[in-house]
Design an enzyme around this catalytic site. Structure first.
Site, PDB file in Angstrom:
ATOM      1  N   GLY A  46      24.305 -70.989 -52.517  1.00 15.78           N
ATOM      2  CA  GLY A  46      24.849 -71.272 -53.836  1.00 15.78           C
ATOM      3  C   GLY A  46      24.786 -72.760 -54.133  1.00 15.78           C
ATOM      4  N   GLN A  51      27.398 -80.586 -57.991  1.00 13.94           N
ATOM      5  CA  GLN A  51      26.654 -81.010 -56.791  1.00 13.94           C
ATOM      6  C   GLN A  51      25.359 -81.741 -57.142  1.00 13.94           C
ATOM      7  OE1 GLN A  51      27.089 -76.922 -54.825  1.00 13.94           O
ATOM      8  NE2 GLN A  51      26.981 -78.318 -53.087  1.00 13.94           N
ATOM      9  N   CYS A  92      27.867 -76.056 -46.779  1.00 12.27           N
ATOM     10  CA  CYS A  92      27.733 -76.488 -48.165  1.00 12.27           C
ATOM     11  C   CYS A  92      26.572 -77.465 -48.221  1.00 12.27           C
ATOM     12  CB  CYS A  92      29.032 -77.166 -48.596  1.00 12.27           C
ATOM     13  SG  CYS A  92      28.972 -77.848 -50.254  1.00 12.27           S
ATOM     14  N   LEU A  93      25.739 -77.350 -49.233  1.00 11.36           N
ATOM     15  CA  LEU A  93      24.587 -78.244 -49.336  1.00 11.36           C
ATOM     16  C   LEU A  93      25.018 -79.700 -49.523  1.00 11.36           C
ATOM     17  CD1 LEU A  93      22.131 -76.087 -51.484  1.00 11.36           C
ATOM     18  CD2 LEU A  93      22.098 -76.482 -49.011  1.00 11.36           C
ATOM     19  N   HIS A 134      33.709 -70.200 -53.076  1.00 12.35           N
ATOM     20  CA  HIS A 134      33.252 -71.549 -52.707  1.00 12.35           C
ATOM     21  C   HIS A 134      32.689 -72.280 -53.933  1.00 12.35           C
ATOM     22  CE1 HIS A 134      30.917 -74.268 -49.768  1.00 12.35           C
ATOM     23  NE2 HIS A 134      30.431 -74.583 -50.953  1.00 12.35           N
ATOM     24  N   GLU A 135      31.820 -71.607 -54.683  1.00 12.72           N
ATOM     25  CA  GLU A 135      31.182 -72.275 -55.835  1.00 12.72           C
ATOM     26  C   GLU A 135      32.189 -72.566 -56.943  1.00 12.72           C
ATOM     27  OE1 GLU A 135      28.402 -73.603 -55.355  1.00 12.72           O
ATOM     28  OE2 GLU A 135      28.005 -72.460 -53.537  1.00 12.72           O
ATOM     29  N   HIS A 138      34.102 -75.644 -56.335  1.00  9.68           N
ATOM     30  CA  HIS A 138      33.374 -76.877 -56.671  1.00  9.68           C
ATOM     31  C   HIS A 138      33.661 -77.291 -58.116  1.00  9.68           C
ATOM     32  CE1 HIS A 138      30.816 -78.057 -53.351  1.00  9.68           C
ATOM     33  NE2 HIS A 138      30.315 -76.847 -53.200  1.00  9.68           N
TER      34      HIS A 138
HETATM   35 NI    NI Z   1      29.244 -76.096 -51.632  1.00 12.70          NI
END
Ligand code: NI
Length: 173
Positions: A46, A51, A92-93, A134-135, A138
């Site tokens: 995701g 981000q 997480c990226l 999670h997303e 953010h």
């Molecule tokens: Ni993340």
């Protein structure tokens, strides 16, 4: 479509509350395309707009064909319901190369809008529930590292732990 630079932990964009999307225009469509390209390029499950430095309530998720037929595009997503509990390693990226153990609900029901601003409901279990929650976090300026129990591990450290667990399980048999 293009790849965008992924902001990393410590970047102020990751701690901001993002703004609702009022209309989908060409820029929104470009952004969504870029989020998908960037997520797939980085082999993530995701990616949320903050981000890549855009403080709008937009995220994309692809948890794989076991969970969904096509990539999820979430505009102004809201969690309607959660239940159950799961504990697993999560990454997480924006925290490259690291994972941590996070306990979350094992089911999530989310309302969102698609690129035509049509409202839809998505329900997810296990990895998809984890990705949805999670997303959406953010978009409110929160990161999974706030919820981690125990240390952040590298993928190599995690592989060693999982291998040791497997050996232990085999010994019990
Ligand atoms: Ni993340």
């Amino acid at each position: 479509m293009a790849l965008r630079q992924i902001r990393e932990l410590g970047d102020s964009c990751l701690t901001k509350v993002c703004k609702n999307v009022k209309e989908v225009n060409a820029r929104t469509r470009d952004l969504v395309g870029d989020l998908l390209d960037t997520m797939y390029d980085a082999e993530g499950v995701g990616l949320a707009a903050p981000q890549v430095g855009i403080l709008k309530r937009i995220a994309v998720i692809d948890a794989g064909e076991e969970y969904q037929d096509e990539p999820l595009i979430l505009i102004n997503p809201e969690v309607l319901e959660t239940s159950g509990e799961q504990t697993d390693y999560e990454g997480c990226l924006s925290v490259p190369g690291k994972v941590g153990r996070v306990t979350r609900p094992s089911y999530a029901k989310v309302k969102a809008y698609d690129l035509d601003m049509n409202e839809y409901i998505v329900e997810g279990e296990d990895l998809l529930a984890r990705a949805l929650l999670h997303e959406i976090e953010h978009l409110d300026g929160h990161m999974y590292v706030e919820k981690v129990s125990g240390p952040l591990l590298t993928n190599e450290e995690l592989a060693e732990i999982l291998k040791a667990q497997e050996e232990e399980e085999n010994q019990d048999k």
